[in-house]
Enzyme design. Structure first.
Site, short mmCIF file in Angstrom:
data_model
loop_
_atom_site.label_atom_id
_atom_site.label_comp_id
_atom_site.label_asym_id
_atom_site.label_seq_id
_atom_site.Cartn_x
_atom_site.Cartn_y
_atom_site.Cartn_z
N GLY A 11 0.82 -1.21 0.00
CA GLY A 11 0.00 0.00 0.00
C GLY A 11 0.86 1.25 0.00
N CYS A 12 0.45 2.25 -0.78
CA CYS A 12 1.13 3.54 -0.80
C CYS A 12 0.09 4.63 -0.56
CB CYS A 12 1.87 3.77 -2.11
SG CYS A 12 0.81 3.93 -3.56
N PRO A 13 0.52 5.84 -0.20
CA PRO A 13 -0.43 6.90 0.15
C PRO A 13 -1.46 7.22 -0.92
CG PRO A 13 1.75 7.49 0.89
CD PRO A 13 1.91 6.25 0.07
N THR A 19 1.71 0.80 -5.00
CA THR A 19 0.99 -0.34 -4.42
C THR A 19 1.06 -1.56 -5.34
OG1 THR A 19 -0.53 1.12 -3.26
CG2 THR A 19 -1.26 -1.14 -3.60
#
Length: 473
Positions: A11-13, A19
């Site tokens: 997961g990334c922001p 992601t």
């Protein structure tokens, strides 16, 4: 001998590129190492390929490559490697190998007994030894969890507000001759979405720290910060304060009978937590508001008095790690300034984020014979990625020789940002790339700035690849 099984969560922001790049890299590495893997992705659309309790129970280990909260409590008792999402992209085989070698520490959640044991847990692993780095990553993960949930509100609200300006700058004002009811509607609805930015940021920072009880208290803290003028900075402080207030309450009330757990969640935590966040934030509002205003004024002044320096800094930060902490620091600052009504800063940030993939795309087009067919195909995709503000498409190319390629990308991004500031372009949305061109003030100059920076970077990168080919002959 049965194949090892690993589960992973990425997961990334922004939940758009990192992601899924990390997920794909882990799958490829697992196949090469003869390991079965299931990867759960936490993208902007939500959780996909979700891990079941059965998946986790059968797994020999867990890899978490994420810069946001992916609910690691469920992995209690399992060997777990937790790293930033960028490591999932760059070193997937190394992460998998640490599970296979038994080097991963057992993940422990306070208050629960371990369901499995691992002899490696008694010896300090490389992950355990780097406690300082892990602490920094934890703080970053909590912050980015808030940013991740906040972004759709900023994008949706910001674009709707910008669309209202197409009818005229004062078209939402009933007292002005250019008033248009639909423009007023767009600005009203967009403003409502935009006004939730700080409360949502604070709520999901706290949620990452202390789950739902933290989210409730964080939301109230964010509202206090927003209404008190403390803005983005106040929201960050409120989110962390709320999360750790709830953790403190949980620690103080842990000896209460288990039969009262329901009462704690629905009554004790919200009542005491909201009271305490109010007591913490109220005296802090004045100094935080002053600090927030000073910071915004400083950035605005640099933007007008020294666009060359600002563009150089913003471009270098965005191009340095292309979606990592430095990139996100510039991006979050631009988002904060959007909330203050400053549309200039984000224009430079967006330009600097769009440029890296376009550098790659143009280079693979102009210097075709110096790239492999696979690289040319990936380069063509970077046209689409760049046009839609997805910086991460340049990462595989930069990773092959970061010492040379990263400075080229940073230079091209800096040129794009500098020209954007010199032209005075205004961009009202923090994402979308060229899709938001209809609401960009100075759209032609913005595109021109990006193309100039991209072309210069592409020529430098192409010449570098040409030099490598000559040296190899």
């Amino acid at each position: 001998m049965s194949r090892k099984k690993i589960v992973a969560a990425t997961g990334c922001p922004t939940g758009i590129a990192h992601t899924f790049m990390a997920a794909e890299a882990l799958k490829i590495a697992a196949e090469q190492l003869g390991v079965d893997i299931k990867v759960e992705t936490h993208g902007q659309v939500g959780i996909e390929n979700a891990l079941t309790d059965q998946d986790i129970m059968e797994a020999d280990g867990v890899i978490v490559a994420a810069d946001k909260d992916v609910h690691t409590d469920r992995f209690h008792g399992k060997p777990l490697v937790e790293v930033p999402v960028s490591k999932g992209i760059r070193t997937p085989a190394e992460l998998i190998q640490s599970i296979l070698n038994g080097d991963a520490p057992i993940h422990q959640v306070k208050g629960r007994a371990a369901v499995t044991e691992n002899t490696s847990a008694s010896a300090p692993s490389p992950t355990q030894q780097k406690t300082s780095n892990k602490w920094i990553h934890t703080i970053y993960k909590h912050l980015m969890n808030g940013v991740s949930h906040m972004l759709p509100f900023v994008v949706g609200g910001g674009v709707l507000i910008a669309l209202s300006f197409l009818f005229g700058i004062y078209s939402a004002d009933p007292q002005h001759e250019t008033y248009h009811p639909f423009a007023a509607y767009l600005k009203s609805i967009g403003g409502l979405g935009f006004s939730l930015m700080v409360p949502i940021l604070a709520a999901f920072i706290a949620d990452s720290i202390a789950r739902r009880p933290g989210m409730v208290v964080g939301f109230i803290g964010g509202l206090l910060a927003n209404d008190g003028g403390a803005g983005f900075l106040g929201g960050i402080i409120a989110g962390f304060a709320a999360g750790y207030i709830i953790l403190l309450l949980q620690f103080m009330l842990q000896k209460l009978p288990a039969s009262l757990d329901g009462l704690k969640s629905i009554f004790i935590y919200p009542v005491i937590g909201i009271f305490l966040i109010g007591a913490v934030m109220t005296p802090l509002l004045v100094p935080i508001t002053g600090l927030n205003n000073s910071l915004m004024d400083f950035l605005s002044s640099v933007q007008s008095t020294n666009p060359l320096l600002l563009g150089l800094i913003v471009g270098a930060m965005c191009g340095f790690d292309m979606g990592g902490p430095f990139n996100k620091a510039a991006y979050v600052t631009g988002t904060a300034l959007l909330a203050e009504g400053n549309l200039y800063f984000m224009a430079g940030v967006s330009a600097a984020c769009i440029t890296p993939p376009l550098i790659i795309a143009i280079a693979t087009t102009i210097f075709r014979k110096h790239f492999t067919p696979q690289e040319r195909n990936a380069g063509a995709i970077n046209y689409i990625l760049g046009a839609t503000h997805i910086t991460e498409g340049a990462i595989p190319f930069a990773a092959k020789n970061p010492v040379v390629v990263l400075p080229i990308i940073m230079f091209g991004s800096a040129i794009s940002a500098i020209l954007t500031y010199l032209f005075g372009v205004q961009v009202p949305a923090p994402h979308g790339g060229f899709l938001v061109l209809p609401v960009v003030t100075g759209a032609f100059q913005w595109v021109l700035s990006i193309l100039i920076g991209s072309m210069i970077g592409a020529i430098l990168y192409g010449l570098y690849r040409k030099k490598i080919d000559k040296a190899a002959v």
